[in-house]
Scaffold this motif. Structure first.
Motif, PDB file in Angstrom:
ATOM      1  N   LEU A  66      35.478  59.229  41.481  1.00  0.00           N
ATOM      2  CA  LEU A  66      34.456  60.275  41.560  1.00  0.00           C
ATOM      3  C   LEU A  66      34.991  61.446  42.368  1.00  0.00           C
ATOM      4  N   HIS A  67      34.377  62.609  42.138  1.00  0.00           N
ATOM      5  CA  HIS A  67      34.794  63.842  42.804  1.00  0.00           C
ATOM      6  C   HIS A  67      33.709  64.260  43.787  1.00  0.00           C
ATOM      7  N   GLY A  68      33.967  64.029  45.077  1.00  0.00           N
ATOM      8  CA  GLY A  68      32.979  64.412  46.084  1.00  0.00           C
ATOM      9  C   GLY A  68      32.652  65.891  46.011  1.00  0.00           C
ATOM     10  N   ALA A  69      33.674  66.707  45.735  1.00  0.00           N
ATOM     11  CA  ALA A  69      33.490  68.163  45.755  1.00  0.00           C
ATOM     12  C   ALA A  69      32.801  68.681  44.499  1.00  0.00           C
ATOM     13  N   GLN A  70      32.456  67.794  43.590  1.00  0.00           N
ATOM     14  CA  GLN A  70      31.670  68.217  42.424  1.00  0.00           C
ATOM     15  C   GLN A  70      30.213  67.760  42.528  1.00  0.00           C
ATOM     16  N   TYR A  71      29.893  67.097  43.630  1.00  0.00           N
ATOM     17  CA  TYR A  71      28.507  66.638  43.841  1.00  0.00           C
ATOM     18  C   TYR A  71      27.488  67.791  43.766  1.00  0.00           C
ATOM     19  N   PRO A  81      33.854  71.517  26.894  1.00  0.00           N
ATOM     20  CA  PRO A  81      34.825  70.417  26.944  1.00  0.00           C
ATOM     21  C   PRO A  81      35.742  70.550  28.163  1.00  0.00           C
ATOM     22  N   LEU A  82      36.469  69.492  28.452  1.00  0.00           N
ATOM     23  CA  LEU A  82      37.171  69.324  29.733  1.00  0.00           C
ATOM     24  C   LEU A  82      37.859  70.571  30.306  1.00  0.00           C
ATOM     25  N   LEU A  83      38.825  71.144  29.594  1.00  0.00           N
ATOM     26  CA  LEU A  83      39.642  72.185  30.231  1.00  0.00           C
ATOM     27  C   LEU A  83      38.825  73.446  30.517  1.00  0.00           C
ATOM     28  N   ASP A  84      37.927  73.796  29.612  1.00  0.00           N
ATOM     29  CA  ASP A  84      37.048  74.950  29.850  1.00  0.00           C
ATOM     30  C   ASP A  84      36.050  74.637  30.958  1.00  0.00           C
ATOM     31  N   TRP A  85      35.595  73.400  30.977  1.00  0.00           N
ATOM     32  CA  TRP A  85      34.648  72.929  32.002  1.00  0.00           C
ATOM     33  C   TRP A  85      35.274  73.008  33.397  1.00  0.00           C
ATOM     34  N   LEU A  86      36.556  72.641  33.485  1.00  0.00           N
ATOM     35  CA  LEU A  86      37.234  72.725  34.783  1.00  0.00           C
ATOM     36  C   LEU A  86      37.224  74.163  35.291  1.00  0.00           C
ATOM     37  N   ASN A  87      37.620  75.092  34.426  1.00  0.00           N
ATOM     38  CA  ASN A  87      37.718  76.497  34.844  1.00  0.00           C
ATOM     39  C   ASN A  87      36.347  77.116  35.116  1.00  0.00           C
ATOM     40  N   PRO A 193      47.472  63.852  43.245  1.00  0.00           N
ATOM     41  CA  PRO A 193      47.837  64.956  42.344  1.00  0.00           C
ATOM     42  C   PRO A 193      46.717  65.068  41.305  1.00  0.00           C
ATOM     43  N   ARG A 194      46.101  66.236  41.180  1.00  0.00           N
ATOM     44  CA  ARG A 194      44.865  66.327  40.374  1.00  0.00           C
ATOM     45  C   ARG A 194      45.069  65.756  38.964  1.00  0.00           C
ATOM     46  N   PHE A 195      46.022  66.302  38.252  1.00  0.00           N
ATOM     47  CA  PHE A 195      46.560  65.760  37.003  1.00  0.00           C
ATOM     48  C   PHE A 195      47.819  66.546  36.704  1.00  0.00           C
ATOM     49  N   SER A 220      44.906  59.618  40.004  1.00  0.00           N
ATOM     50  CA  SER A 220      44.963  60.827  39.192  1.00  0.00           C
ATOM     51  C   SER A 220      44.205  60.598  37.881  1.00  0.00           C
ATOM     52  N   HIS A 221      44.413  61.516  36.931  1.00  0.00           N
ATOM     53  CA  HIS A 221      43.762  61.428  35.619  1.00  0.00           C
ATOM     54  C   HIS A 221      44.833  61.188  34.553  1.00  0.00           C
ATOM     55  N   LEU A 222      44.465  60.456  33.513  1.00  0.00           N
ATOM     56  CA  LEU A 222      45.424  60.155  32.454  1.00  0.00           C
ATOM     57  C   LEU A 222      44.761  60.150  31.076  1.00  0.00           C
ATOM     58  N   SER A 223      45.386  60.861  30.142  1.00  0.00           N
ATOM     59  CA  SER A 223      45.023  60.775  28.705  1.00  0.00           C
ATOM     60  C   SER A 223      43.521  60.795  28.484  1.00  0.00           C
ATOM     61  N   GLU A 224      42.907  61.853  29.032  1.00  0.00           N
ATOM     62  CA  GLU A 224      41.451  61.964  28.963  1.00  0.00           C
ATOM     63  C   GLU A 224      41.003  62.680  27.695  1.00  0.00           C
ATOM     64  N   ASN A 225      41.792  63.699  27.277  1.00  0.00           N
ATOM     65  CA  ASN A 225      41.273  64.660  26.311  1.00  0.00           C
ATOM     66  C   ASN A 225      42.416  65.183  25.438  1.00  0.00           C
ATOM     67  N   ALA A 259      42.236  57.554  36.125  1.00  0.00           N
ATOM     68  CA  ALA A 259      40.916  57.709  35.519  1.00  0.00           C
ATOM     69  C   ALA A 259      41.038  58.007  34.026  1.00  0.00           C
ATOM     70  N   HIS A 260      40.122  57.456  33.290  1.00  0.00           N
ATOM     71  CA  HIS A 260      39.856  57.748  31.868  1.00  0.00           C
ATOM     72  C   HIS A 260      40.665  56.923  30.862  1.00  0.00           C
ATOM     73  N   CYS A 261      41.946  57.290  30.632  1.00  0.00           N
ATOM     74  CA  CYS A 261      42.783  56.543  29.676  1.00  0.00           C
ATOM     75  C   CYS A 261      42.076  56.399  28.324  1.00  0.00           C
ATOM     76  N   SER A 310      32.029  56.549  38.298  1.00  0.00           N
ATOM     77  CA  SER A 310      30.938  57.463  37.921  1.00  0.00           C
ATOM     78  C   SER A 310      31.505  58.804  37.471  1.00  0.00           C
ATOM     79  N   ASP A 311      32.700  59.156  38.004  1.00  0.00           N
ATOM     80  CA  ASP A 311      33.316  60.465  37.765  1.00  0.00           C
ATOM     81  C   ASP A 311      32.329  61.604  37.901  1.00  0.00           C
ATOM     82  N   ILE A 312      31.442  61.538  38.903  1.00  0.00           N
ATOM     83  CA  ILE A 312      30.618  62.728  39.105  1.00  0.00           C
ATOM     84  C   ILE A 312      31.569  63.862  39.462  1.00  0.00           C
TER      85      ILE A 312
HETATM   86  N1  GUN Z   1      41.150  66.323  34.996  1.00  0.00           N
HETATM   87  C1  GUN Z   1      41.600  67.096  36.000  1.00  0.00           C
HETATM   88  N2  GUN Z   1      40.614  67.376  36.865  1.00  0.00           N
HETATM   89  C2  GUN Z   1      39.524  66.760  36.409  1.00  0.00           C
HETATM   90  C3  GUN Z   1      38.188  66.675  36.892  1.00  0.00           C
HETATM   91  O1  GUN Z   1      37.804  67.234  37.910  1.00  0.00           O
HETATM   92  N3  GUN Z   1      37.322  65.929  36.148  1.00  0.00           N
HETATM   93  C4  GUN Z   1      37.707  65.292  35.005  1.00  0.00           C
HETATM   94  N4  GUN Z   1      36.816  64.571  34.330  1.00  0.00           N
HETATM   95  N5  GUN Z   1      38.949  65.371  34.540  1.00  0.00           N
HETATM   96  C5  GUN Z   1      39.854  66.101  35.226  1.00  0.00           C
END
Ligand code: GUN
Ligand code: FE
Length: 423
Positions: A66-71, A81-87, A193-195, A220-225, A259-261, A310-312
């Motif tokens: 989970l991401h505390g800083a996204q609470y 979707p993910l990459l646009d959502w991050l930005n 490392p974030r990803f 870290s994150h792996l093969s999410e999207n 996370a994810h895979c 939970s990946d909040i």
């Molecule tokens: N991949 C890199 N950063 C993130 C994040 O904050 N959330 C999710 N779901 N995937 C990421």
């Protein structure tokens, strides 16, 4: 110090199995579980018993991603979707944690909410800010949440002028954070490392060396999207798969949590199994940011370590009861859409993933095993309809999907009672 909790005790000693002891006693000495007993052993005669009547006594949860800083953005920003959502959402939200006062207020509330929902162990991302990360660790420890927190490393492809760090900043800040978090007892640092797209090769190599030198875990994150995976391919043409971008820098071993895979194929999964990497399934987030449905049944059949997150705030539910239900639902979607027709998760399997499987990352044996630190919750369901008697297993199933207001009545973490609805 002796803790004796009486109630209907249910635990997950193996994948797919639930042990139930109605009117049983869960006993801990100095915070360490001694066992679950149908009658109180003679040696504890006369000791004070916390009698919870017919309430359920359950293992507390482990939320492994989970991401505390996204609470602060929980439940919002669900339209990209993910990459646009991050930005658009995640980076600007995390940028607010440059302010320590803001961090203190938000993280104090997050820590309390985790405990009130029965989550007592975490692997959590903070933001790239060192001070805020230390504040998060302090607040978790004060509230009684145990586990690992990571200062996020991201020295490329961040948000210029809002959320960014140079390689040198990132390295220096990481060393300062490790030094400053040395005295915390229950919450420890985890390299983050974030990803791959967020970290230069130089920073990845630095973190890999640090992990080896100081024996630190990694998340870290792996093969999410799909777009993320394509991006990683372009960034690392020498790697035939995403996981290799971590492995080549020493960030891929038995203390690694990924996370994810969602899109990890047989070869990537074999690499996880061989290295002992834990895959963290985050079903809410995978739907919310349009990532896909992870092949959890294949991972389990192949013997991978799998836990839940939970990946909040990609995920919209902090409660791991809800995340368990989501994991079961996601497995049914997979069943309906995967030509291989994999079996969906049963409730006992989902429960195991949310409790014992995550706890294993912290060295615990499955269920309420003797020798484990006491991590437990008391759950009431007396205000739900009771048209006919339910077995303890049926009550647990219902709790996963449906709970009364204030259902979590008490919580113990690392041997200590950290929440009581009685106040
Ligand atoms: N991949 C890199 N950063 C993130 C994040 O904050 N959330 C999710 N779901 N995937 C990421
Ligand atoms: Fe995440």
């Amino acid at each position: 110090m002796l803790t004796i909790i009486k109630g209907t005790i249910v635990s997950a000693p193996a994948l797919g199995r639930l042990d139930a002891t109605p009117n049983g006693y869960l006993v801990a000495e100095n915070g360490v579980i001694q066992g679950v007993f149908p009658t109180l052993p003679e040696r504890y005669a006369g000791a004070p018993v916390e009698d919870w009547g017919d309430d359920l006594v359950l293992q507390s949860f482990a939320d492994l991603h989970l991401h505390g800083a996204q609470y602060p953005m929980l439940g919002t920003g669900m339209d990209l979707p993910l990459l646009d959502w991050l930005n658009a959402y995640a980076f600007p939200t995390e940028a607010r944690f440059a302010d320590p006062d803001y961090a203190r207020a938000i993280y104090r509330r997050l820590a309390r909410e985790l405990i009130e929902n029965g989550t007592t162990r975490v692997c959590m991302f903070s933001s790239l800010h060192t001070d805020a990360t230390l504040i998060l660790m302090e607040e978790l420890e004060k509230a009684g949440v145990t586990g690992y927190v990571g200062k996020v490393n991201m020295d490329r492809n961040a948000a210029p002028g809002v959320l960014e760090e140079t390689t040198e900043d990132s390295e220096r800040a990481t060393l300062r954070w490790l030094e400053a978090s040395r005295d915390l007892r229950l919450v420890k640092p985890m390299l983050t490392p974030r990803f791959t797209p967020s970290c230069t090769d130089g920073l990845m190599a630095f973190l890999g060396r640090l992990a080896a030198e100081r024996d630190l875990p990694v998340q870290s994150h792996l093969s999410e999207n799909d777009r993320e995976i394509e991006w990683v391919r372009q960034l690392h043409p020498d790697c035939s798969q995403y996981w290799e971008t971590y492995a080549k820098f020493g960030l891929w071993n038995g203390r690694t949590v990924m996370a994810h895979c969602v899109w990890s194929d047989e070869r990537e999964r074999a690499a996880m199994k061989e290295a002992g990497v834990t895959a963290v399934h985050c079903p809410d987030s995978n739907v919310n940011v349009c990532s896909g449905t992870a092949p959890v049944r294949a991972m389990l059949d192949e013997g991978l370590k799998v836990a839940l997150g939970s990946d909040i705030a990609g995920g919209d539910h902090l409660s791991m009861f809800d995340v368990t239900a989501s994991a079961i639902r996601a497995s049914k979607v997979r069943r309906m859409t995967d030509p291989a027709r994999p079996a969906f998760l049963t409730v006992p399997e989902g429960w195991y993933l949310a409790t014992s499987a995550g706890a294993a990352f912290f060295g615990e044996a499955p269920g309420f095993a003797a020798g484990n630190p006491l991590h437990a919750i008391v759950l009431s369901d007396d205000e739900l309809p009771q048209p006919h008697p339910l077995t303890p297993q049926e009550r647990l199933e219902r709790a996963v999907y449906l709970r009364q207001k204030g259902a979590v009545r008490a919580v113990w973490s690392a041997g200590r009672k950290v929440f009581s609805a009685e106040g």
